[in-house]
Motif scaffolding. Structure first.
Motif, PDB file in Angstrom:
ATOM      1  N   ALA A 171      89.302  30.254  43.736  1.00  0.00           N
ATOM      2  CA  ALA A 171      89.123  29.886  42.729  1.00  0.00           C
ATOM      3  C   ALA A 171      89.343  30.126  41.314  1.00  0.00           C
ATOM      4  CB  ALA A 171      88.943  28.270  42.312  1.00  0.00           C
ATOM      5  N   LEU A 172      88.257  30.901  40.673  1.00  0.00           N
ATOM      6  CA  LEU A 172      88.189  31.884  39.236  1.00  0.00           C
ATOM      7  C   LEU A 172      89.158  33.012  39.691  1.00  0.00           C
ATOM      8  CD1 LEU A 172      84.617  31.748  38.842  1.00  0.00           C
ATOM      9  CD2 LEU A 172      85.894  30.613  37.253  1.00  0.00           C
ATOM     10  N   ALA A 173      89.626  33.428  41.419  1.00  0.00           N
ATOM     11  CA  ALA A 173      89.859  35.028  41.094  1.00  0.00           C
ATOM     12  C   ALA A 173      91.489  34.395  41.136  1.00  0.00           C
ATOM     13  CB  ALA A 173      89.324  35.000  42.645  1.00  0.00           C
ATOM     14  N   ALA A 174      92.033  33.240  41.001  1.00  0.00           N
ATOM     15  CA  ALA A 174      93.630  33.226  40.995  1.00  0.00           C
ATOM     16  C   ALA A 174      94.312  33.440  39.444  1.00  0.00           C
ATOM     17  CB  ALA A 174      93.640  31.906  41.337  1.00  0.00           C
TER      18      ALA A 174
ATOM     19  N   ARG B 285      91.299  44.050  40.947  1.00  0.00           N
ATOM     20  CA  ARG B 285      91.413  44.788  43.180  1.00  0.00           C
ATOM     21  C   ARG B 285      90.265  44.152  43.799  1.00  0.00           C
ATOM     22  NH1 ARG B 285      91.846  50.639  39.570  1.00  0.00           N
ATOM     23  NH2 ARG B 285      93.332  50.718  38.046  1.00  0.00           N
ATOM     24  N   VAL B 286      90.860  44.085  45.121  1.00  0.00           N
ATOM     25  CA  VAL B 286      89.845  44.074  45.997  1.00  0.00           C
ATOM     26  C   VAL B 286      89.226  45.092  46.571  1.00  0.00           C
ATOM     27  CG1 VAL B 286      89.714  43.936  48.521  1.00  0.00           C
ATOM     28  CG2 VAL B 286      92.641  43.280  47.477  1.00  0.00           C
ATOM     29  N   GLY B 287      88.714  46.408  45.665  1.00  0.00           N
ATOM     30  CA  GLY B 287      88.087  46.934  45.922  1.00  0.00           C
ATOM     31  C   GLY B 287      86.545  46.678  45.102  1.00  0.00           C
ATOM     32  N   THR B 288      87.195  45.986  43.511  1.00  0.00           N
ATOM     33  CA  THR B 288      86.033  45.385  42.880  1.00  0.00           C
ATOM     34  C   THR B 288      85.294  44.850  43.298  1.00  0.00           C
ATOM     35  OG1 THR B 288      87.564  46.974  40.845  1.00  0.00           O
ATOM     36  CG2 THR B 288      85.588  44.991  40.574  1.00  0.00           C
ATOM     37  N   LEU B 289      85.956  43.766  43.905  1.00  0.00           N
ATOM     38  CA  LEU B 289      85.459  42.342  44.560  1.00  0.00           C
ATOM     39  C   LEU B 289      84.017  43.435  45.385  1.00  0.00           C
ATOM     40  CD1 LEU B 289      88.633  39.766  44.298  1.00  0.00           C
ATOM     41  CD2 LEU B 289      86.631  40.185  42.885  1.00  0.00           C
ATOM     42  N   VAL B 290      85.201  43.951  46.367  1.00  0.00           N
ATOM     43  CA  VAL B 290      84.612  44.004  47.188  1.00  0.00           C
ATOM     44  C   VAL B 290      82.668  44.779  47.069  1.00  0.00           C
ATOM     45  CG1 VAL B 290      83.722  45.663  49.275  1.00  0.00           C
ATOM     46  CG2 VAL B 290      85.993  44.953  49.271  1.00  0.00           C
TER      47      VAL B 290
END
Length: 422
Positions: free
Chosen positions: A260-263, A270-275
């Motif tokens: 919900a916060l990412a939307a 970036r997906v890499g940042t979240l990982v």
């Protein structure tokens, strides 16, 4: 095999397991060349299996048991990062500064409130990693001495994590074994949590009396609150309590909050940042450490610990367990101390909660008591604001025994009222 040889083999296994645990913890404390803790923990876990200190099946069972807790840890780290991106911590820092009005004592009160709430809702990692730099900046801009406010962040990151199952990794481990509901856990720990926060605050006012004099110019009013992010965080917290009785793991609730916060940020995330923010290497460290601690327990230490843990959750029993947990947290670090003690205290919810008081409050005594404290120290070193060891230890001596006793006595009273005193 003759009894003598069996005894020798057992002694050798115990020594190997303890050496491996010591190596893992030593590596985690030193982190040579900045390498992640998993670099030592995962090979050590594999060595435990290779040396037959634990069987492969036992190791896999331990990993499976820890996996839901570790997945929650990853999800809540991402949740906290996204809250920072939405400006929650910047807004909180501005609100703290505004409440402080340039007065050190008022600022300390605001920092205590912000750190206690952040720790309870977003876990101790958010307080150490995200709030500490904000508080350091706020103190510098206000022109007040930063020491009391920065020390408050690390102390409350540990001791204020008593309130909710999601406040600390140690809580999640004990919560899974306690048989309590989310609301039941919070109800029993609310009064001890409040007592610890108040006791810490009173000691800080006395200990840092010289740093809390004077006055600086009050800061400007904070900008508008990040309402969407705060609403999502509130809904996530409510989801923990509402969905846990239905069998929904906290990791799923935290993940939903992160989504919900990412939307609204999808275009610039970036997906890499979240990982990276999920810190998979630290998650691997927790799993590897769990296997190593299992080897230590199964090869002698478990029987010894079981003999020390009382069988009843009376006041003396709770005090003994909390004290033992605090000592082990400072000798082994609070996470392995929790893993060692849980099987011995699992027959009583009261004793499990006393373990949490020990492993959450106790680490304020030494740097090595928790990984969060070590991380806090690194953050201050990186900002040329390194804490003084003698001062840190003195503050720990002033707060930890008082907070342990206050929390345990309050827990004992709550257990008697609620009927969980067995």
């Amino acid at each position: 095999m003759p009894a003598g040889r069996t005894g020798q083999a057992s002694a050798v296994s115990t020594i190997i397991a303890l050496v491996l645990l010591g190596a893992v913890l030593g590596f985690a404390v030193a982190r040579p060349r900045g390498l992640p803790e998993a670099v030592a923990a995962v090979p050590a876990a594999l060595l435990c299996v290779a040396c037959r200190l634990v069987s492969a099946r036992e190791a896999l069972d331990e990993v499976r048991a820890l996996l839901p807790t570790v997945l929650f840890l990853a999800a809540v780290l991402v949740l906290a990062h996204l809250a920072e991106v939405h400006g929650v911590f910047g807004w909180a820092g501005a609100a703290v500064a505004r409440f402080g009005q340039g007065r050190p004592k008022r600022l300390l009160t605001a920092v205590f409130a912000a750190a206690a709430v952040t720790t309870a809702v977003l876990s101790l990692d958010a307080t150490v990693v995200l709030l500490t730099p904000v508080v350091l900046t706020v103190a510098a801009r206000a022109g007040v001495r930063p020491r009391p406010h920065v020390y408050a962040c690390t102390h409350l990151a540990n001791s204020a994590s008593l309130l909710l199952p999601v406040s600390n990794l140690t809580n999640l481990l004990a919560f899974a074994a306690s048989g309590l509901s989310f609301a039941g856990f919070a109800a029993l720990m609310a009064a001890p949590w409040l007592m610890v926060v108040v006791a810490e605050y009173l000691v800080f006012r006395f200990f840092f009396a010289r740093d809390l004099h004077g006055r600086a110019e009050p800061p400007a009013a904070p900008g508008p609150a990040p309402r969407y992010a705060l609403t999502v965080l509130a809904a996530t917290l409510a989801g923990f309590a509402a969905l846990q009785p239905l069998g929904v793991e906290p990791a799923w609730v935290a993940t939903a909050g992160a989504v919900a916060l990412a939307a609204p940020l999808a275009r610039r995330l970036r997906v890499g940042t979240l990982v990276t923010e999920a810190n998979p290497m630290f998650c691997a460290f927790v799993l590897g450490l769990g296997v190593v601690v299992l080897a230590v327990r199964d090869n002698g230490l478990g029987d010894w610990i079981d003999g020390l843990v009382p069988r009843h959750a009376d006041l003396l029993g709770l005090l003994v367990v909390a004290g033992l947990a605090a000592v082990l947290a400072n000798l082994l670090n609070n996470l392995p101390a929790t893993l060692v003690l849980l099987p011995a205290a699992s027959h009583s919810p009261g004793l499990l909660l006393a373990v949490l008081i020990g492993v959450n409050v106790g680490p304020n005594l030494t740097y090595a008591g928790s990984l969060a404290t070590l991380l806090w120290r690194r953050i201050l070193h990186a900002r040329d604001a390194a804490p003084r060891t003698a001062e840190f230890l003195s503050l720990g001596v002033a707060t930890v025994p008082l907070c342990l006793v206050a929390a345990v006595v309050t827990l004992w009273a709550g257990l008697r009222i609620s009927g969980h005193a067995a």
